[in-house]
Design a protein around this motif. Structure first.
Motif, PDB file in Angstrom:
ATOM      1  N   GLY A 188       5.006  -9.409   7.653  1.00  0.00           N
ATOM      2  CA  GLY A 188       5.467  -9.410   6.263  1.00  0.00           C
ATOM      3  C   GLY A 188       6.911  -8.978   6.129  1.00  0.00           C
ATOM      4  O   GLY A 188       7.498  -9.105   5.069  1.00  0.00           O
ATOM      5  N   GLU A 241      -4.957  -6.764   7.766  1.00  0.00           N
ATOM      6  CA  GLU A 241      -5.222  -8.196   7.977  1.00  0.00           C
ATOM      7  C   GLU A 241      -4.444  -8.700   9.204  1.00  0.00           C
ATOM      8  O   GLU A 241      -4.975  -9.437  10.037  1.00  0.00           O
ATOM      9  CB  GLU A 241      -4.820  -8.966   6.718  1.00  0.00           C
ATOM     10  CG  GLU A 241      -4.495 -10.445   6.894  1.00  0.00           C
ATOM     11  CD  GLU A 241      -5.696 -11.313   7.263  1.00  0.00           C
ATOM     12  OE1 GLU A 241      -6.833 -10.884   7.024  1.00  0.00           O
ATOM     13  OE2 GLU A 241      -5.476 -12.421   7.805  1.00  0.00           O
ATOM     14  N   ALA A 242      -3.200  -8.270   9.312  1.00  0.00           N
ATOM     15  CA  ALA A 242      -2.395  -8.717  10.458  1.00  0.00           C
ATOM     16  C   ALA A 242      -2.962  -8.166  11.766  1.00  0.00           C
ATOM     17  O   ALA A 242      -2.920  -8.822  12.803  1.00  0.00           O
ATOM     18  CB  ALA A 242      -0.943  -8.282  10.283  1.00  0.00           C
ATOM     19  N   ILE A 247      11.384  -5.547   2.733  1.00  0.00           N
ATOM     20  CA  ILE A 247      10.243  -6.235   2.121  1.00  0.00           C
ATOM     21  C   ILE A 247       9.083  -6.226   3.100  1.00  0.00           C
ATOM     22  O   ILE A 247       9.283  -6.404   4.299  1.00  0.00           O
ATOM     23  CB  ILE A 247      10.652  -7.697   1.819  1.00  0.00           C
ATOM     24  CG1 ILE A 247      11.540  -7.769   0.585  1.00  0.00           C
ATOM     25  CG2 ILE A 247       9.473  -8.598   1.684  1.00  0.00           C
ATOM     26  CD1 ILE A 247      10.765  -7.732  -0.709  1.00  0.00           C
ATOM     27  N   TYR A 249      -2.017  -2.602  -1.235  1.00  0.00           N
ATOM     28  CA  TYR A 249      -1.653  -3.972  -0.828  1.00  0.00           C
ATOM     29  C   TYR A 249      -1.026  -3.960   0.564  1.00  0.00           C
ATOM     30  O   TYR A 249      -1.401  -4.753   1.441  1.00  0.00           O
ATOM     31  CB  TYR A 249      -0.694  -4.570  -1.855  1.00  0.00           C
ATOM     32  CG  TYR A 249       0.010  -5.827  -1.392  1.00  0.00           C
ATOM     33  CD1 TYR A 249      -0.624  -7.068  -1.452  1.00  0.00           C
ATOM     34  CD2 TYR A 249       1.314  -5.776  -0.902  1.00  0.00           C
ATOM     35  CE1 TYR A 249       0.023  -8.218  -1.030  1.00  0.00           C
ATOM     36  CE2 TYR A 249       1.977  -6.918  -0.481  1.00  0.00           C
ATOM     37  CZ  TYR A 249       1.322  -8.137  -0.545  1.00  0.00           C
ATOM     38  OH  TYR A 249       1.976  -9.263  -0.124  1.00  0.00           O
ATOM     39  N   GLN A 283      -3.602  -3.136   3.225  1.00  0.00           N
ATOM     40  CA  GLN A 283      -4.540  -4.235   3.492  1.00  0.00           C
ATOM     41  C   GLN A 283      -3.871  -5.393   4.226  1.00  0.00           C
ATOM     42  O   GLN A 283      -4.482  -6.039   5.069  1.00  0.00           O
ATOM     43  CB  GLN A 283      -5.154  -4.723   2.172  1.00  0.00           C
ATOM     44  CG  GLN A 283      -6.179  -3.735   1.630  1.00  0.00           C
ATOM     45  CD  GLN A 283      -6.629  -4.104   0.235  1.00  0.00           C
ATOM     46  OE1 GLN A 283      -5.832  -4.163  -0.692  1.00  0.00           O
ATOM     47  NE2 GLN A 283      -7.900  -4.361   0.090  1.00  0.00           N
ATOM     48  N   LEU A 284      -2.606  -5.623   3.902  1.00  0.00           N
ATOM     49  CA  LEU A 284      -1.885  -6.695   4.590  1.00  0.00           C
ATOM     50  C   LEU A 284      -1.649  -6.328   6.059  1.00  0.00           C
ATOM     51  O   LEU A 284      -1.748  -7.170   6.954  1.00  0.00           O
ATOM     52  CB  LEU A 284      -0.561  -6.968   3.873  1.00  0.00           C
ATOM     53  CG  LEU A 284       0.185  -8.256   4.214  1.00  0.00           C
ATOM     54  CD1 LEU A 284      -0.708  -9.480   4.060  1.00  0.00           C
ATOM     55  CD2 LEU A 284       1.421  -8.396   3.320  1.00  0.00           C
ATOM     56  N   TRP A 310       5.711   2.646  -2.812  1.00  0.00           N
ATOM     57  CA  TRP A 310       5.284   3.081  -4.140  1.00  0.00           C
ATOM     58  C   TRP A 310       3.766   2.990  -4.252  1.00  0.00           C
ATOM     59  O   TRP A 310       3.146   2.059  -3.744  1.00  0.00           O
ATOM     60  CB  TRP A 310       5.947   2.226  -5.230  1.00  0.00           C
ATOM     61  CG  TRP A 310       7.405   2.528  -5.432  1.00  0.00           C
ATOM     62  CD1 TRP A 310       8.186   3.363  -4.687  1.00  0.00           C
ATOM     63  CD2 TRP A 310       8.248   2.004  -6.473  1.00  0.00           C
ATOM     64  NE1 TRP A 310       9.456   3.390  -5.196  1.00  0.00           N
ATOM     65  CE2 TRP A 310       9.522   2.566  -6.281  1.00  0.00           C
ATOM     66  CE3 TRP A 310       8.043   1.123  -7.540  1.00  0.00           C
ATOM     67  CZ2 TRP A 310      10.589   2.275  -7.136  1.00  0.00           C
ATOM     68  CZ3 TRP A 310       9.102   0.826  -8.376  1.00  0.00           C
ATOM     69  CH2 TRP A 310      10.367   1.398  -8.180  1.00  0.00           C
ATOM     70  N   ARG A 311       3.226   3.993  -4.919  1.00  0.00           N
ATOM     71  CA  ARG A 311       1.770   4.176  -4.968  1.00  0.00           C
ATOM     72  C   ARG A 311       0.997   2.897  -5.238  1.00  0.00           C
ATOM     73  O   ARG A 311       0.030   2.578  -4.551  1.00  0.00           O
ATOM     74  CB  ARG A 311       1.366   5.137  -6.089  1.00  0.00           C
ATOM     75  CG  ARG A 311       1.866   6.499  -6.072  1.00  0.00           C
ATOM     76  CD  ARG A 311       1.307   7.257  -7.263  1.00  0.00           C
ATOM     77  NE  ARG A 311      -0.151   7.231  -7.283  1.00  0.00           N
ATOM     78  CZ  ARG A 311      -0.899   8.217  -6.817  1.00  0.00           C
ATOM     79  NH1 ARG A 311      -0.351   9.306  -6.320  1.00  0.00           N
ATOM     80  NH2 ARG A 311      -2.199   8.122  -6.876  1.00  0.00           N
ATOM     81  N   SER A 312       1.408   2.180  -6.296  1.00  0.00           N
ATOM     82  CA  SER A 312       0.569   1.057  -6.723  1.00  0.00           C
ATOM     83  C   SER A 312       0.675  -0.131  -5.766  1.00  0.00           C
ATOM     84  O   SER A 312      -0.096  -1.068  -5.882  1.00  0.00           O
ATOM     85  CB  SER A 312       0.932   0.624  -8.141  1.00  0.00           C
ATOM     86  OG  SER A 312       2.177  -0.014  -8.162  1.00  0.00           O
ATOM     87  N   PHE A 313       1.648  -0.094  -4.856  1.00  0.00           N
ATOM     88  CA  PHE A 313       1.749  -1.152  -3.860  1.00  0.00           C
ATOM     89  C   PHE A 313       1.120  -0.737  -2.521  1.00  0.00           C
ATOM     90  O   PHE A 313       1.037  -1.541  -1.596  1.00  0.00           O
ATOM     91  CB  PHE A 313       3.216  -1.529  -3.608  1.00  0.00           C
ATOM     92  CG  PHE A 313       3.854  -2.280  -4.752  1.00  0.00           C
ATOM     93  CD1 PHE A 313       3.691  -3.647  -4.875  1.00  0.00           C
ATOM     94  CD2 PHE A 313       4.596  -1.608  -5.707  1.00  0.00           C
ATOM     95  CE1 PHE A 313       4.275  -4.344  -5.930  1.00  0.00           C
ATOM     96  CE2 PHE A 313       5.182  -2.293  -6.761  1.00  0.00           C
ATOM     97  CZ  PHE A 313       5.027  -3.660  -6.882  1.00  0.00           C
ATOM     98  N   THR A 371       8.082  -3.895  -1.856  1.00  0.00           N
ATOM     99  CA  THR A 371       9.228  -3.202  -1.281  1.00  0.00           C
ATOM    100  C   THR A 371       8.709  -1.990  -0.516  1.00  0.00           C
ATOM    101  O   THR A 371       7.840  -1.273  -1.013  1.00  0.00           O
ATOM    102  CB  THR A 371      10.166  -2.676  -2.389  1.00  0.00           C
ATOM    103  OG1 THR A 371      10.398  -3.722  -3.307  1.00  0.00           O
ATOM    104  CG2 THR A 371      11.479  -2.190  -1.809  1.00  0.00           C
ATOM    105  N   LYS A 417       4.893  -9.004  -0.365  1.00  0.00           N
ATOM    106  CA  LYS A 417       5.477  -9.042  -1.701  1.00  0.00           C
ATOM    107  C   LYS A 417       5.749  -7.633  -2.220  1.00  0.00           C
ATOM    108  O   LYS A 417       5.809  -7.417  -3.426  1.00  0.00           O
ATOM    109  CB  LYS A 417       4.552  -9.798  -2.651  1.00  0.00           C
ATOM    110  CG  LYS A 417       4.406 -11.276  -2.263  1.00  0.00           C
ATOM    111  CD  LYS A 417       3.447 -12.012  -3.179  1.00  0.00           C
ATOM    112  CE  LYS A 417       3.305 -13.463  -2.744  1.00  0.00           C
ATOM    113  NZ  LYS A 417       2.277 -14.171  -3.517  1.00  0.00           N
ATOM    114  N   ARG A 447      -9.173   6.245   0.086  1.00  0.00           N
ATOM    115  CA  ARG A 447     -10.419   5.547   0.329  1.00  0.00           C
ATOM    116  C   ARG A 447     -10.271   4.481   1.420  1.00  0.00           C
ATOM    117  O   ARG A 447     -11.111   4.324   2.286  1.00  0.00           O
ATOM    118  CB  ARG A 447     -10.933   4.922  -0.955  1.00  0.00           C
ATOM    119  CG  ARG A 447     -12.408   5.049  -1.110  1.00  0.00           C
ATOM    120  CD  ARG A 447     -12.845   5.168  -2.558  1.00  0.00           C
ATOM    121  NE  ARG A 447     -11.907   4.523  -3.456  1.00  0.00           N
ATOM    122  CZ  ARG A 447     -12.131   3.341  -4.043  1.00  0.00           C
ATOM    123  NH1 ARG A 447     -13.224   2.673  -3.786  1.00  0.00           N
ATOM    124  NH2 ARG A 447     -11.257   2.838  -4.889  1.00  0.00           N
TER     125      ARG A 447
END
Ligand SMILES: [Zn+2]
Lengths: 100, 1001, 188
Positions: C129, C182-183, C148, C175, C178-179, C169-172, C153, C151, C13
């Motif tokens: 990051g 943003e950058a 890293i 994040y 989007q980070l 990893w999927r659940s990260f 890995t 926040k 998405r």
């Protein structure tokens, strides 16, 4: 932020690592044969030196390996970095090792 | 014209570009290139603020980041407002709105100045002395009073709308400070090919060269040479120039924090630009070229507007074309003020007199001043000044050879310039943990032994002569590049035509002949600390400079005593009659100058504050109206309310549905580890309390992991997939902890075991289908797995397919009902979940959340690690003694369990609690006592660890850890609460289906 | 019984609404088969032959051949990636070839999603990051490492000077995405 030399990956930012406490504290091979006092010493007593400290780090967000580092707790100078299982290296007479 | 005090020509400002700004509501005009300070001075405005404690009128003292007085608030609205900005560093732009601070109702008339009348009560340590008694007054009177008075400026009331970014960067040589030393260092280092960063806190690079009018470098004016040097640096691809960038903090191993101000100087900045950027720089070598700060002379009434540093006045005249007054008196202990006097005179300021503390000043600068017609008063001090909002006269005194001061004359002036010499800026060197050494000849602390890979060049290490500074910078720059490993740094010697101003100076309070308790000579302007305060502290017994600092607060303001520390130190040295280096030095700490919260937060705000971990089923749950809770970084569905339902009603419904029919629960967040290798079972034996050798492939066992200290660390079910392969589950929050612990043992204690660990937490989506009808729901969906009781008993695992995708299907129950946990590759999680929901529709399948999961497990007395355990609970304490493999010789934590304290009979043990009134639900964390009427503090026997309303039992249930709890079962205890004690009966910690009959179906 | 071929990528998405910029372009990489191989030295050669790509012995390097790539993850750990293949078949063939060896093979095809970041500002964006020095001297083409990002890995690799792959990893993943976005905002 420390710059920690991983024996496998080279120098990396401290962010990639997790701290693992004092090094060279081996788990007794036969804990049942150890008396209570010695077991408590193994569990809890640490040297906490002012100066060169052998300590464990894990390259958690990297190669995943545990390894040992000789770090001066006053200056943060890292004198040596070596894989887990190797003996603590001897330092040069000035106590600073070969690496700044 | 941009103000009455703007010279018609000269300086680096652009008079053709007027800039309008407002200060305290009044509109002024400056020009492009002005700072707020220079623009105000150009308009004749010296009064810019009130002091912190006594609300004394204060003016601009310096021209840089060391400014103690001219702190202003900037920003047109509440969201963009920033307090405590130094006017000397603010670049003006069209429409800038600034205001003075610490005054009410106005800067010129301030009610807070009444504090002056109470000055005798506000002396050193007044907080400690005044607000001691009576005790009751603290809360109602003193604290609110102090809170209102405390702090400089006002905090913005609205969230900060600006963007801030943070970026890591690496270079071979970081040069801090772009004055002559820094530019020379950067030129030399970059010539070798090294990657060089050159940063400077000012908008324009050049440092002292920007206000140098007479000296010639390589036959060029200082300005032309600077422009050429900067152009040369900018043209090199290996050089990054970073103006408006303050190196504020030094952290271990040459990691430095640099704050770059990107939009503060722009009107209508591009909104996509960050306001500030934090450069997190790792530099192989650092060259410090941070210069030196001029030190004020301390004398009575030295804080009136119109009293400023001589070098600052020179900068305003030479760089900004601003005359800081009409008639100046100079009070100095060094030659540099003569240079300033000459430059000011040529800019149009009348110099009424030069009072020189020295008995016999001489040399080229003094001669020049005399030749220019200036009256030089030798061995002369300032004994006082007059003028309410601006200085109007200076009282001079003659300093006799015996140290006595006799009044000599009063001179009218509107400007008093002082100079006590220069203090090398060793802040960053000191932050790097380098050792400072005191240089008697220079009266200065200089960089000594290094800890980090750095070197100092130029004025920050006591070299002040321009030619020497340039050559020192060159040597430092090439030395740094060589230390990195770059060869071929060419030695280059600069030729400068100009005269040195020497290194004379004075530290402490100048002799003034007055009574220190009646006169007021200000040491620290920002915190209003006087000579008398420091002397009082010493009289009261404070000897260590660290104690004097804290007691008087000298050097503790936002400027960290940049202009005041050495004089405070000198005064202590004078008073104690102890050599200055023996008095010691206070510690320099980051940040060098105040730094915004925004730049420290960077991108980590709002949605990006933390990663939000979502399961593949998350969006489905959102669509169903689930309410979520945070479990570590995960979002978990807490409950699924139907329209009109509150949490209680939803949970009651979800519990009933699961006990009576079938519920579906997203267990994806459970930690999962694949343990593979021929020694896998051996590792399991050593890590877990249980025995694993006998567990057959296809079977599951509940396992417990202890820390080596014998306390429960984690638990979960483990399936044996093959002789050499285990599928471990852990708690949601414990996943990484358990993996790290197991890796630790495998790598460092038992490296000879042939076993490897792989995190599979995110590989599998886990769909828990629980309830008496769960088998009926799943049966039609699976392929190659017989779910029947006979072929797939409780605590077994099978591999096959569900809905056409591979699955590891666990028959396991955390509810006490017949249940299955369907593991499918995560990418199929959502689709399989929806297929099961569709198939379960006919059976009334009900999604439930973590709250229902907790109620159902509590009814069965299943513990939750972290709720029933807190790091001090043994397996026996929480009723898990049965998990310990009695025949096992060793496992992690076993030896600790044999320590006497771990086996004591009065340890806290897990029990069930039933309130005597079944409708009362206990509070988790509430204490359990024997007699609620005993005096406070009561003897606490334990505490409630879990407490729920059980819809199934139509009453409340709770679990608790109670001292010697198992022997108290059947007795009553009490839970004292604010509304009165609650009587509870201790029972076995299992409330429903104790025989487990519902599982075996 | 329905056959579900609908594999979901956690970034689907987010990726559909990205407004990319030429200086740093974000994209989602297609799903691939991914196996994590760990083992004793003797097994490493066998695994390399069976996979068709030798396990890189140099730390922090990857080797690719055809659609298959072997990433060094640690001294006894490699991530084997095979685009367009079924992980079960790959697993079975390697497992069979490794019979008798001391090793571990785990299917992690669904554990992570992968992002590409390309363009002249890619390294600068990553440094918002990631604390690594991403200059071509210290992070050359062909390098890979876990590191890293903010926040989270990530597994970072560089197939080309201005191209990075990020396996997370999927659940990260959202994040990280989007980070990164943003950058990139500075250039948008
Ligand atoms: Zn490593």
């Amino acid at each position: 932020m420390l710059l920690i030399p991983c024996p496998h990956c080279g120098p990396r930012a401290e962010l990639e690592f997790s701290y693992g406490g004092e090094a060279h504290i081996a788990r007794p091979v036969d804990p049942a044969s150890i008396d209570d006092d010695s077991w408590v010493t193994f569990l809890y007593e640490r040297s906490n030196p002012r100066g060169v400290h052998a300590e464990r780090w894990r390259h958690l967000h990297g190669c995943g390996r545990f390894f040992n580092v000789l770090r001066d707790t006053v200056s943060d100078t890292i004198a040596a970095s070596y894989p887990a299982g190797q003996p603590r290296p001897a330092l040069s007479p000035d106590g600073k090792g070969t690496k700044r | 014209m941009s103000g009455r005090f703007r010279a018609p020509s000269g300086g680096r400002v652009d008079r053709a570009k007027p800039v309008r700004f407002s200060f305290d509501g009044q509109s002024y005009q400056g020009v492009a290139g002005d700072t707020l300070a220079s623009a105000l001075l150009a308009n004749g405005v010296h009064l810019v603020g009130r002091s912190f404690k006594y609300h004394r009128p204060r003016g601009i003292v310096t021209a840089g980041s060391d400014e103690p007085n001219a702190l202003v608030g900037v920003g047109a609205d509440d969201a963009h407002y920033t307090p405590n900005m130094r006017a000397t560093q603010i670049e003006i732009y069209e429409g800038l709105v600034a205001e003075s601070q610490n005054r009410w109702p106005s800067l010129r008339f301030d009610v807070g100045a009444i504090n002056e009348a109470f000055a005798p009560f506000l002396s050193a340590g007044f907080y400690y002395k005044t607000f001691m008694w009576p005790p009751a007054a603290w809360k109602r009177i003193y604290e609110p009073l102090i809170r209102r008075a405390a702090g400089l400026g006002r905090a913005p009331a609205k969230p900060d709308p600006d963007r801030y970014t943070q970026v890591y960067a690496h270079c071979d040589v970081l040069v801090i400070g772009a004055g002559p030393a820094g530019m020379a260092a950067a030129l030399a280092a970059s010539a070798t090919g090294a990657r060089v960063f050159l940063c400077d806190e000012q908008a324009e690079m050049g440092g002292s060269l920007l206000s140098e009018k007479t000296a010639m470098i390589e036959g060029q004016s200082a300005g032309d040479w600077t422009a050429g040097a900067l152009a040369g640096l900018a043209a090199r691809a290996n050089v990054t120039l970073m103006p408006r960038t303050t190196a504020f903090g030094w952290y271990p191993h040459n990691f430095l924090g640099l704050c770059e101000r990107i939009t503060d100087h722009l009107a209508g900045a591009d909104p996509k630009l960050p306001r500030e950027r934090l450069w997190q720089v790792r530099a192989t070598e650092v060259v410090l070229a941070t210069g030196a700060l001029e030190r004020p002379l301390v004398f009575p009434d030295n804080d009136r507007p119109g009293i400023m540093m001589a070098e600052a006045a020179r900068i305003y005249a030479n760089r900004f074309g601003v005359l800081p007054g009409n008639t100046a008196v100079i009070f100095t202990a060094c030659d540099s003020a003569y240079r300033a006097a000459l430059d000011l005179k040529s800019a149009g300021v009348a110099v009424a007199a030069i009072a020189d503390l020295r008995a016999a000043p001489g040399g080229v600068w003094v001669d020049r001043a005399r030749a220019a017609g200036m009256e030089v008063r030798e061995a002369t001090v300032v004994t006082g000044t007059t003028g309410r909002l601006r200085i109007d006269s200076v009282n001079l005194g003659k300093l006799g050879p015996d140290g006595r001061v006799s009044a000599s004359e009063t001179i009218a002036c509107d400007l008093l310039l002082t100079s006590g010499g220069f203090t090398p800026s060793v802040h960053l060197f000191s932050q790097s943990r380098g050792k400072l050494v005191y240089d008697e000849a220079l009266r200065a602390f200089l960089p000594g032994t290094s800890v980090e890979r750095e070197r100092s060049v130029g004025a920050c290490r006591g070299i002040f002569d321009l030619e020497a500074v340039l050559n020192d910078g060159t040597a430092g720059g090439s030395g740094a590049a060589e230390a990195v490993g770059f060869a071929g740094a060419a030695g280059r010697a600069f030729a400068v035509d100009g005269d040195s101003v020497g290194s004379d100076g004075f530290i402490g309070v100048t002799p003034h002949g007055g009574d220190p308790s009646r006169t007021r000579a200000w040491i620290d302007f920002q915190n209003d600390v006087t000579e008398n305060d420091v002397k009082l502290a010493i009289r009261e017994g404070f000897r260590s400079i660290e104690h004097v600092k804290r007691y008087t607060t000298t050097g503790m303001a936002t400027d960290q005593g940049k202009t005041s520390n050495m004089n405070a130190l000198g005064l202590v040295s004078q008073t104690l009659k102890r050599p200055l280096p023996q008095v010691g030095l206070t510690t320099f700490r980051p940040p060098y100058t105040p730094t915004t919260f925004g730049v420290f937060a960077g991108q980590s705000r709002g949605d990006l504050f933390d990663p939000v971990r979502k399961t593949p089923v998350h969006d489905w749950a959102v669509a169903q109206g689930a309410v979520f809770e945070n479990v570590s970084l995960w979002k978990r569905a807490h409950y699924f309310p139907k329209p009109g339902e509150d949490m209680h009603a939803a949970v009651v419904r979800e519990c009933r549905a699961t006990r009576q029919a079938v519920g579906i629960f997203d267990a994806t967040t459970l930690g999962k580890i694949e343990v593979v290798g021929k020694d896998a079972a051996e590792l399991m034996n050593r890590i877990y309390t249980n025995s694993w050798a006998t567990l057959e492939p296809g079977r599951i066992r509940y396992g417990v992991i202890l820390g080596e200290n014998g306390f429960v660390m984690d638990d979960g079910v483990v399936g044996r997939m093959a002789p050499d392969r285990f599928h471990i589950t852990t708690t949601t929050g414990g996943a990484s902890r358990v993996l790290t612990m197991m890796e630790d043992y495998v790598q460092t204690e038992w490296p000879n075991l042939d076993v490897w660990l792989t995190s599979t937490t995110e590989e599998w989506a886990v769909i828990s289908v629980q309830g008496p009808l769960s088998r009926k729901v799943l049966e039609p969906l699976v392929e190659g797995i017989d779910l029947s009781r006979a072929s797939m008993p409780h605590m077994s695992v099978r591999e096959g397919k569900i809905c056409g995708v591979p699955t590891r299907l666990f028959r396991v129950s955390f509810t006490g009902e017949l249940g299955f946990e369907v593991n499918v590759p995560a990418g199929y999680g959502r689709a399989v979940w929806e297929a099961i929901v569709a198939a379960g529709h006919a059976y009334g399948i009900t999604p439930y959340g973590t709250e229902t999961m907790h109620v159902l497990r509590a009814e069965k007395g299943f513990i939750v690690v972290g709720q029933e355990t807190d790091g001090t609970v043994t397996p026996d304490d929480c009723g898990l003694g049965w998990t310990i493999g009695k025949a096992k010789k060793d496992f992690v934590g076993k030896r600790s369990l044999a320590r006497p304290a771990m086996m004591a009979g009065d340890r806290k043990q897990l029990v069930g609690l039933l309130t005597v009134d079944p409708k009362t639900v206990l509070e988790v964390g509430a204490q359990v006592v024997a007699d609620p009427n005993q005096p406070i503090p009561m003897i606490m026997l334990g505490h409630v660890t879990s407490s729920y309303w059980s819809a199934t039992l139509n009453r409340s249930i709770a679990l608790a850890l109670v001292r010697g709890g198992r022997t108290r079962i059947g007795t009553r205890l009490s839970v004292p609460m604010p509304d009165g004690p609650i009587a509870v009966e201790l029972v076995e910690p299992i409330f429903y289906d104790p025989k487990g009959a519902r599982l075996d179906v | 019984m329905s056959d579900l071929a609908i594999r979901e990528n956690s970034l689907g998405r987010l990726a559909s609404v990205i407004r990319n910029i030429p200086s740093a372009t974000l994209a989602v990489l297609p799903d691939t088969a991914k196996l994590l191989f760990r083992g004793r030295p003797a097994a490493v050669d066998v695994a390399g032959r069976a996979f068709g790509v030798a396990m890189p012995q140099e730390a922090c390097r990857f080797s690719a051949r055809g659609g298959r790539t072997a990433y060094w993850c640690g001294p006894d750990e490699w991530l084997l990636q095979a685009g367009g293949e079924a992980s079960a078949a790959l697993f079975a063939s390697l497992d069979a070839a490794l019979a008798g060896q001391s090793y571990s093979l785990v299917d992690v095809s669904h554990r992570s999603d992968a992002i590409t970041l390309s363009g002249p500002e890619a390294a600068y964006i990553l440094n918002h990051g990631c604390p690594l020095d991403l200059s071509l001297q210290t992070f050359p083409v062909g390098m890979c490492t876990r590191t890293i990002f903010g926040k989270a890995t990530i597994m970072l690799s560089r197939p080309a000077p201005e191209l990075f792959h990020i396996d997370v990893w999927r659940s990260f993943a959202s994040y990280v995405w989007q980070l990164l976005e943003e950058a990139c905002g500075e250039f948008a």
